[in-house]
Design an enzyme around this catalytic site. Sequence first.
Site, short mmCIF file in Angstrom:
data_model
loop_
_atom_site.label_atom_id
_atom_site.label_comp_id
_atom_site.label_asym_id
_atom_site.label_seq_id
_atom_site.Cartn_x
_atom_site.Cartn_y
_atom_site.Cartn_z
N GLY A 130 -20.60 -27.49 -5.48
CA GLY A 130 -19.92 -26.52 -5.16
C GLY A 130 -18.31 -26.67 -5.50
N GLN B 139 -9.51 -25.95 -4.82
CA GLN B 139 -9.71 -26.96 -5.73
C GLN B 139 -9.16 -26.62 -7.24
OE1 GLN B 139 -13.98 -27.68 -4.53
NE2 GLN B 139 -13.06 -29.94 -5.18
N CYS C 217 -16.49 -35.82 -4.08
CA CYS C 217 -15.66 -34.54 -3.97
C CYS C 217 -15.27 -34.50 -5.59
CB CYS C 217 -14.65 -34.47 -3.03
SG CYS C 217 -13.71 -33.17 -3.31
N LEU C 218 -15.07 -33.08 -6.20
CA LEU C 218 -14.51 -33.18 -7.46
C LEU C 218 -13.34 -33.27 -7.51
CD1 LEU C 218 -16.92 -30.21 -8.71
CD2 LEU C 218 -16.94 -32.61 -9.27
N HIS D 222 -18.58 -28.79 3.55
CA HIS D 222 -17.64 -29.29 2.55
C HIS D 222 -16.77 -28.44 1.98
CE1 HIS D 222 -16.63 -32.58 -0.62
NE2 HIS D 222 -16.31 -31.51 -0.96
N GLU D 223 -17.46 -27.36 1.45
CA GLU D 223 -16.83 -26.17 0.89
C GLU D 223 -15.70 -25.34 2.09
OE1 GLU D 223 -16.61 -26.33 -2.31
OE2 GLU D 223 -18.13 -27.75 -2.44
N HIS E 226 -12.69 -27.35 2.53
CA HIS E 226 -11.90 -27.08 1.64
C HIS E 226 -10.84 -26.14 1.67
CE1 HIS E 226 -12.40 -30.11 -1.50
NE2 HIS E 226 -13.63 -29.88 -1.63
ZN ZN Z 1 -14.87 -31.27 -2.48
#
Ligand code: ZN
Length: 195
Positions: free
Chosen positions: A48, A53, A110-111, A152-153, A156
């Site tokens: 995702g 991000q 997480c990225l 999670h998304e 964000h």
């Molecule tokens: Zn993330």
Amino acid sequence: MLLKIVQAGEPVLRRRGRDLTPDEIRSPGVTMLIDLMRETMRDAPGVGLAATQIGEGLRLAVIEDRAAYVDGLSEEDRERRRRREIPFHVIINPRLTIVDPTPVEFFEGCLSVVGWTAIVPRAAAVHVDALDEKGQPISIDADGWYARILQHEIDHLDGNLYIDRMHPRSLCTHESHARLWSGLPIPEVKKALGI
Ligand code: ZN
């Protein structure tokens, strides 16, 4: 072209994104943004990617759990996480409803928090109302790993990161996780780390 994924500490990750208008959703700029976000997510690789991000304060995220990722897990791991292939899709202006609040705990990464992972409790089942990339309403019922990805998304898009919800004592580098905890049942890890 790949987009730069911003890291924890950037204010955009801590601000609530704004809703997109129907005209914006269908604009060439947003269509291109979605294409680039898909490419960036696949390259990372991740399951995702939220617009915040890549530095855009918009309520838009792309999600995809590819067969190659799911097939790479042991059957036991796949079953435990209730993880299955999720085709690529876009969620815009999502509204999340918790359907089953029973906490489910797994390590999550997480990225935008590169190099780290921690145990994060997430609701077992959720419902999401959103718009797709054409501006059409979509309705999603999710449990298992997909429910985790959605939470999670959407976090964000609200300016939240998993580190706000994790068990702080479970924070591990990827190296420590791979060496010590990968594949072990979460209750065992929690006990060892004093949680
Ligand atoms: Zn993330």
